[in-house]
Write a protein that holds these residues in place. Structure first.
Motif, mmCIF file in Angstrom:
data_model
loop_
_atom_site.group_PDB
_atom_site.id
_atom_site.type_symbol
_atom_site.label_atom_id
_atom_site.label_comp_id
_atom_site.label_asym_id
_atom_site.label_seq_id
_atom_site.Cartn_x
_atom_site.Cartn_y
_atom_site.Cartn_z
ATOM 1 N N ILE A 18 1.008 -1.307 0.009
ATOM 2 C CA ILE A 18 -0.040 0.085 -0.014
ATOM 3 C C ILE A 18 0.710 1.126 -0.084
ATOM 4 C CG2 ILE A 18 -1.714 1.314 1.416
ATOM 5 C CD1 ILE A 18 -2.842 -1.145 2.028
ATOM 6 N N ALA A 19 1.826 1.420 0.735
ATOM 7 C CA ALA A 19 2.433 2.275 0.958
ATOM 8 C C ALA A 19 3.287 2.600 -0.411
ATOM 9 C CB ALA A 19 3.863 2.133 2.103
ATOM 10 N N ILE A 20 3.970 1.655 -1.025
ATOM 11 C CA ILE A 20 4.693 1.659 -2.517
ATOM 12 C C ILE A 20 3.639 2.094 -3.439
ATOM 13 C CG2 ILE A 20 5.760 0.460 -4.479
ATOM 14 C CD1 ILE A 20 6.844 -1.316 -2.126
ATOM 15 N N GLN A 21 2.507 1.811 -3.647
ATOM 16 C CA GLN A 21 1.597 2.252 -4.576
ATOM 17 C C GLN A 21 1.040 3.728 -4.126
ATOM 18 O OE1 GLN A 21 -0.324 -0.091 -6.978
ATOM 19 N NE2 GLN A 21 1.574 -0.945 -6.744
ATOM 20 N N VAL A 22 0.901 3.928 -2.955
ATOM 21 C CA VAL A 22 0.354 5.393 -2.809
ATOM 22 C C VAL A 22 1.433 6.333 -2.876
ATOM 23 C CG1 VAL A 22 -0.541 6.847 -0.798
ATOM 24 C CG2 VAL A 22 -1.396 4.726 -1.253
ATOM 25 N N GLY A 23 2.769 6.015 -2.433
ATOM 26 C CA GLY A 23 3.936 6.955 -2.685
ATOM 27 C C GLY A 23 4.149 7.196 -4.165
ATOM 28 N N VAL A 24 4.209 6.284 -5.014
ATOM 29 C CA VAL A 24 4.487 6.371 -6.279
ATOM 30 C C VAL A 24 3.438 7.155 -6.943
ATOM 31 C CG1 VAL A 24 4.820 5.090 -8.594
ATOM 32 C CG2 VAL A 24 5.910 4.291 -6.558
ATOM 33 N N PHE A 25 2.126 6.934 -6.544
ATOM 34 C CA PHE A 25 0.843 7.796 -7.206
ATOM 35 C C PHE A 25 1.143 9.199 -6.772
ATOM 36 C CE2 PHE A 25 -3.289 9.208 -7.271
ATOM 37 C CZ PHE A 25 -3.631 8.848 -8.814
ATOM 38 N N THR A 61 5.912 -1.727 -13.998
ATOM 39 C CA THR A 61 4.670 -1.517 -14.534
ATOM 40 C C THR A 61 3.987 -1.417 -13.151
ATOM 41 O OG1 THR A 61 3.142 -1.253 -15.771
ATOM 42 C CG2 THR A 61 3.720 -3.589 -15.065
ATOM 43 N N THR A 62 4.021 -2.560 -12.113
ATOM 44 C CA THR A 62 3.229 -2.739 -11.088
ATOM 45 C C THR A 62 3.452 -1.449 -9.865
ATOM 46 O OG1 THR A 62 5.124 -3.495 -9.584
ATOM 47 C CG2 THR A 62 3.791 -5.090 -10.820
ATOM 48 N N LEU A 63 4.233 -0.418 -10.333
ATOM 49 C CA LEU A 63 4.474 0.751 -9.398
ATOM 50 C C LEU A 63 3.632 1.616 -10.058
ATOM 51 C CD1 LEU A 63 8.265 1.053 -9.254
ATOM 52 C CD2 LEU A 63 6.762 0.063 -7.551
ATOM 53 N N VAL A 64 3.007 1.811 -10.944
ATOM 54 C CA VAL A 64 2.173 2.788 -11.540
ATOM 55 C C VAL A 64 0.691 2.464 -11.824
ATOM 56 C CG1 VAL A 64 1.911 4.032 -13.729
ATOM 57 C CG2 VAL A 64 4.041 3.277 -13.385
ATOM 58 N N ASN A 65 0.103 3.646 -11.073
ATOM 59 C CA ASN A 65 -1.584 3.597 -11.431
ATOM 60 C C ASN A 65 -2.071 4.714 -12.195
ATOM 61 O OD1 ASN A 65 -2.820 1.424 -9.896
ATOM 62 N ND2 ASN A 65 -1.510 2.246 -8.169
ATOM 63 N N THR A 70 -8.371 2.993 -9.590
ATOM 64 C CA THR A 70 -7.845 1.823 -9.446
ATOM 65 C C THR A 70 -6.831 1.660 -8.134
ATOM 66 O OG1 THR A 70 -7.866 1.988 -11.803
ATOM 67 C CG2 THR A 70 -6.203 0.240 -10.694
ATOM 68 N N LEU A 71 -6.193 2.614 -7.952
ATOM 69 C CA LEU A 71 -5.592 2.731 -6.715
ATOM 70 C C LEU A 71 -6.379 2.423 -5.527
ATOM 71 C CD1 LEU A 71 -2.724 3.238 -5.209
ATOM 72 C CD2 LEU A 71 -3.421 5.709 -5.091
ATOM 73 N N VAL A 72 -7.521 3.217 -5.121
ATOM 74 C CA VAL A 72 -8.385 2.740 -4.339
ATOM 75 C C VAL A 72 -8.961 1.360 -4.275
ATOM 76 C CG1 VAL A 72 -10.802 3.444 -3.140
ATOM 77 C CG2 VAL A 72 -9.243 5.336 -4.030
ATOM 78 N N PHE A 73 -9.162 0.864 -5.324
ATOM 79 C CA PHE A 73 -9.680 -0.583 -5.245
ATOM 80 C C PHE A 73 -8.532 -1.510 -4.843
ATOM 81 C CE2 PHE A 73 -10.072 -4.658 -7.345
ATOM 82 C CZ PHE A 73 -11.311 -5.140 -6.771
ATOM 83 N N ASP A 74 -7.230 -1.473 -5.506
ATOM 84 C CA ASP A 74 -6.297 -2.238 -5.163
ATOM 85 C C ASP A 74 -5.988 -1.861 -3.782
ATOM 86 O OD1 ASP A 74 -6.190 -2.934 -7.642
ATOM 87 O OD2 ASP A 74 -4.155 -1.697 -8.297
ATOM 88 N N ASN A 119 -0.008 -1.636 -28.469
ATOM 89 C CA ASN A 119 0.291 -0.575 -27.564
ATOM 90 C C ASN A 119 -0.498 -0.304 -26.507
ATOM 91 O OD1 ASN A 119 2.556 0.494 -29.364
ATOM 92 N ND2 ASN A 119 0.872 1.189 -30.868
ATOM 93 N N HIS A 120 -1.406 -1.067 -26.016
ATOM 94 C CA HIS A 120 -2.205 -1.097 -24.861
ATOM 95 C C HIS A 120 -1.266 -1.206 -23.735
ATOM 96 C CE1 HIS A 120 -5.535 -1.716 -22.505
ATOM 97 N NE2 HIS A 120 -5.009 -2.811 -21.718
ATOM 98 N N VAL A 121 -1.667 -0.461 -22.654
ATOM 99 C CA VAL A 121 -0.786 -0.350 -21.416
ATOM 100 C C VAL A 121 -1.292 -1.031 -20.468
ATOM 101 C CG1 VAL A 121 -0.366 1.543 -19.747
ATOM 102 C CG2 VAL A 121 -0.510 2.344 -22.182
ATOM 103 N N LEU A 122 -0.231 -1.731 -19.917
ATOM 104 C CA LEU A 122 -0.553 -2.643 -18.685
ATOM 105 C C LEU A 122 0.082 -2.006 -17.241
ATOM 106 C CD1 LEU A 122 0.421 -5.747 -20.547
ATOM 107 C CD2 LEU A 122 -1.904 -5.397 -19.822
ATOM 108 N N VAL A 123 -0.822 -1.389 -16.513
ATOM 109 C CA VAL A 123 -0.246 -0.994 -15.192
ATOM 110 C C VAL A 123 -0.874 -1.521 -13.874
ATOM 111 C CG1 VAL A 123 0.283 1.305 -16.357
ATOM 112 C CG2 VAL A 123 -1.824 1.083 -15.286
#
Length: 173
Positions: A18-25, A61-65, A70-74, A119-123
């Protein structure tokens, strides 16, 4: 065998994620558009970028939302379901599960994308979140939980529902 107690606290591995996801966002939100574009160019996975040998993007790519929802759901899934899995498996096995589901999910997504949409983005951590919900349903198939605090469903129904919704989402896109 003794009944295992279900964890109600946020566990160490889930808190890190959670900290990594929110921090990078948050960092990405405050970057100017040009810097954000450069950051995304180096981190975000597309099938075409994988075909060009950018294998580090399978993990970066796991670091990016892309959006806050999407961030809230994750983060909600990390808070509600993941601590139970981490408590059952232990933090080390849980983090290996995270790495492998991300690697396999992003690899399969990129390979399918090469044929369909290069060219579809996977994040994000969607492969891990979906695999975790299925794992929860498999491990605790008879445990009753309340979806959105209201609808009582069993763990197996959650796992089957996630699989069906994912299948429909893929087919309808």
């Amino acid at each position: 065998m003794a009944e295992r107690r279900f964890v109600t606290r946020l566990t160490q591995g889930a808190a890190y994620l959670i900290a990594i996801q929110v921090g990078v966002f948050v960092v990405a939100v405050f970057l100017d558009p040009a810097a954000r574009l450069r950051l995304e160019t180096w981190l975000v996975l597309t099938p075409a970028s994988l075909a060009h040998g950018h294998v580090w993007k399978l993990f970066s790519t796991t670091l990016v939302n892309r959006d806050v929802w999407t961030l809230v759901f994750d983060c909600l899934v990390l808070w509600l379901f993941i601590p139970v899995l981490e408590d059952w498996w232990g933090t080390r096995r849980f983090l290996w599960f995270f790495l492998w589901t991300q690697l396999v999910g992003n690899t399969v997504g990129a390979l399918v994308g090469l044929a369909v949409a290069p060219n579809h983005v996977l994040v994000g951590i969607t492969p891990f979140v979906l695999a975790s919900l299925v794992a929860y349903g498999v491990l605790w198939s008879d445990r009753l939980l309340h979806l959105w605090g209201v609808f009582p469903i069993k763990g197996r129904v959650l796992a089957i529902g996630v699989a069906v919704l994912l299948g429909l989402w893929v087919l309808l896109r």
